[in-house]
Design an enzyme around this catalytic site. Structure first.
Site, short mmCIF file in Angstrom:
data_model
loop_
_atom_site.label_atom_id
_atom_site.label_comp_id
_atom_site.label_asym_id
_atom_site.label_seq_id
_atom_site.Cartn_x
_atom_site.Cartn_y
_atom_site.Cartn_z
N CYS A 111 0.81 -1.22 0.00
CA CYS A 111 0.00 0.00 0.00
C CYS A 111 0.84 1.27 0.00
O CYS A 111 0.31 2.37 -0.19
CB CYS A 111 -0.94 0.00 1.20
SG CYS A 111 -1.78 -1.57 1.43
N HIS A 233 -3.20 6.54 3.22
CA HIS A 233 -3.66 5.31 2.58
C HIS A 233 -5.03 4.94 3.16
O HIS A 233 -5.27 5.04 4.37
CB HIS A 233 -2.65 4.19 2.82
CG HIS A 233 -3.19 2.84 2.49
ND1 HIS A 233 -3.80 2.58 1.29
CD2 HIS A 233 -3.25 1.69 3.20
CE1 HIS A 233 -4.20 1.32 1.28
NE2 HIS A 233 -3.88 0.76 2.43
N ASN A 263 -10.30 -0.84 0.51
CA ASN A 263 -8.85 -0.71 0.48
C ASN A 263 -8.35 -1.14 -0.90
O ASN A 263 -8.48 -2.31 -1.28
CB ASN A 263 -8.25 -1.59 1.59
CG ASN A 263 -6.74 -1.48 1.68
OD1 ASN A 263 -6.08 -1.02 0.76
ND2 ASN A 263 -6.20 -1.90 2.81
N1 ACO Z 1 -18.55 -9.05 10.33
C1 ACO Z 1 -19.13 -9.24 11.53
N2 ACO Z 1 -18.45 -9.62 12.63
C2 ACO Z 1 -17.12 -9.79 12.49
C3 ACO Z 1 -16.44 -9.59 11.28
C4 ACO Z 1 -17.22 -9.22 10.16
N3 ACO Z 1 -16.69 -9.01 8.95
N4 ACO Z 1 -15.13 -9.81 11.46
C5 ACO Z 1 -14.97 -10.13 12.76
N5 ACO Z 1 -16.17 -10.11 13.37
C6 ACO Z 1 -16.47 -10.39 14.79
C7 ACO Z 1 -15.41 -11.25 15.43
O1 ACO Z 1 -15.70 -12.60 15.26
C8 ACO Z 1 -15.50 -10.81 16.86
O2 ACO Z 1 -16.61 -11.43 17.46
P1 ACO Z 1 -16.54 -11.87 19.02
O3 ACO Z 1 -16.32 -10.59 19.79
O4 ACO Z 1 -17.88 -12.51 19.23
O5 ACO Z 1 -15.37 -12.79 19.09
C9 ACO Z 1 -15.83 -9.33 16.75
O6 ACO Z 1 -16.43 -9.14 15.47
C10 ACO Z 1 -14.62 -8.44 16.84
O7 ACO Z 1 -13.62 -8.96 15.99
P2 ACO Z 1 -12.22 -8.31 15.83
O8 ACO Z 1 -11.36 -9.17 14.97
O9 ACO Z 1 -11.75 -7.88 17.18
O10 ACO Z 1 -12.63 -7.00 15.00
P3 ACO Z 1 -11.79 -5.70 14.79
O11 ACO Z 1 -12.44 -4.55 15.41
O12 ACO Z 1 -10.32 -5.92 15.03
O13 ACO Z 1 -11.98 -5.49 13.23
C11 ACO Z 1 -10.73 -5.66 11.21
C12 ACO Z 1 -11.44 -6.43 12.31
C13 ACO Z 1 -11.76 -4.78 10.52
C14 ACO Z 1 -10.13 -6.63 10.20
C15 ACO Z 1 -9.64 -4.77 11.86
O14 ACO Z 1 -8.83 -5.55 12.71
C16 ACO Z 1 -8.79 -4.08 10.88
O15 ACO Z 1 -9.25 -3.27 10.09
N6 ACO Z 1 -7.48 -4.34 10.91
C17 ACO Z 1 -6.59 -3.70 9.99
C18 ACO Z 1 -6.60 -4.48 8.73
C19 ACO Z 1 -6.23 -3.67 7.54
O16 ACO Z 1 -6.48 -2.49 7.44
N7 ACO Z 1 -5.64 -4.32 6.59
C20 ACO Z 1 -5.35 -3.60 5.42
C21 ACO Z 1 -4.26 -4.06 4.77
S1 ACO Z 1 -2.74 -3.36 5.08
C22 ACO Z 1 -2.84 -1.90 5.05
O17 ACO Z 1 -3.39 -1.36 4.16
C23 ACO Z 1 -2.30 -1.32 6.21
#
Ligand code: ACO
Length: 314
Positions: A111, A233, A263
């Site tokens: 990215c 980004h 993204n």
């Molecule tokens: N829909 C509904 N529920 C979900 C989803 C979904 N898509 N994904 C996870 N959950 C649930 C989980 O199972 C969990 O449930 P629980 O509490 O019953 O166990 C709850 O939601 C919370 O899950 P987390 O994994 O803690 O969710 P988080 O707030 O961390 O969000 C996410 C996940 C969106 C992937 C976040 O971690 C994130 O954005 N991370 C950065 C990833 C990123 O930006 N990558 C980009 C690539 S690299 C770059 O560009 C930097």
């Protein structure tokens, strides 16, 4: 060596036609529009196209706005994480589509790639070249599992491009970095889809933004108060908000296109820049910061005294 200056003579971007909304995803995975919007800021993403095709379409728009033809381009730098083939790079194919006769290479810095490209383009200008085409293009669809709710909600396709040339603007400060300790928090094996530790990527992204912005500010001899406008980004709105809290930027001075695109990795900053220019939110003389961060981890920041793309030829 004399600083030749840095001007964006034209910027363009394209998104493929196929819109996939959060509600569409909720039909095939256990998620909801509300959850995705709240946790990421994403409303929809675009699928379809090829990396070379999207890159060429965005580049054509940028070249039209810059009022230049294929013979005017001295180098093509294509930032992409999703090349059309493992071999060769995608840049030569884009050069062929556009009728360019110049150097053409891919930059794989995830990215951060497009901002790496701007710094490299500045190097070419310092060596006397006149016009560099810097493109970010992605078909992340090709390595995303749209049945996995951890990654499938995040990524989409698109491309953005800029023609840069000597001019009254300037790169005032920049920072490029990488930390290979974090390869295995976001990666894809050959022929496989992406794997990601979302929480760790979130944490490292916030740290990388802060570190890179501060390093570029130091190099420029500026502080955050001097920055008029920022384009980060477009990964997750909460990553931006968390980093902004530490840096002191506001969302009012921030360019965002995440809601519409998801993204798009190396394409996200030029896609957003194109929108911001359409909205007339950047003017000549503004101090503009672009911050890329992504898999690797890699990060890249430029601070520019803005010059260019007044949309005159559009
Ligand atoms: N829909 C509904 N529920 C979900 C989803 C979904 N898509 N994904 C996870 N959950 C649930 C989980 O199972 C969990 O449930 P629980 O509490 O019953 O166990 C709850 O939601 C919370 O899950 P987390 O994994 O803690 O969710 P988080 O707030 O961390 O969000 C996410 C996940 C969106 C992937 C976040 O971690 C994130 O954005 N991370 C950065 C990833 C990123 O930006 N990558 C980009 C690539 S690299 C770059 O560009 C930097």
């Amino acid at each position: 060596m004399t600083q030749p200056g840095f001007r964006f003579s034209g910027v363009g971007s394209v998104l493929p036609d196929k819109v996939v909304t959060n509600d569409d995803l909720a039909k095939t995975m256990d998620t909801s529009d509300e959850w995705i919007r709240e946790r990421t800021g994403i409303g929809e993403r675009r699928l379809g196209g090829t990396t070379s095709g999207l890159a060429a379409d965005a580049a054509r728009l940028a070249m039209e706005r810059a009022n230049v033809g294929p013979d005017d381009i001295d180098q093509l730098l294509l930032a992409t994480t999703t090349p059309d083939y493992m071999l060769p790079g995608t840049a030569p194919a884009v050069a062929e589509i556009l009728g360019l006769d110049c150097g053409a290479i891919d930059i794989q810095a995830a990215c951060s790639g497009w901002v790496y490209g701007l710094v490299m383009a500045n190097g070419f200008l310092l060596q006397g070249e006149k016009r560099i085409l810097v493109v970010g293009a992605e078909t992340l669809e090709r390595m995303t599992d749209y049945t996995d709710r951890g990654t499938g909600i995040l990524f989409g396709n698109g491309a953005g491009a800029a023609v840069v040339e000597p001019g009254p603007g300037e790169i005032l400060g920049w920072d490029l970095g990488a930390d290979g300790k974090y390869v295995k928090i976001l990666w894809a094996e050959h022929g496989e889809n992406m794997s990601m530790d979302g929480k760790e990527v979130f944490r490292q992204a916030v740290t990388a933004i802060q570190r890179s912005a501060n390093a570029a500010l130091d190099r420029a001899g500026l502080t955050t108060d001097d920055i008029d406008f920022v384009i980060p980004h477009q990964a997750n709105i909460r990553i931006v908000e968390a980093a902004w809290k530490r840096l002191g930027f506001t969302m009012e001075q921030t360019g965002m296109r995440l809601e519409e695109t998801g993204n798009t990795s190396a394409a996200s900053i030029p896609l957003t820049l194109d929108k911001v220019l359409d909205e007339g939110r950047i003017s000549d003389g503004d101090t503009v910061m672009l911050i890329g961060f992504g898999a690797g981890m890699t990060w890249a920041t430029t601070i520019m005294r803005w010059s260019g793309d007044d949309r005159a030829a559009a």
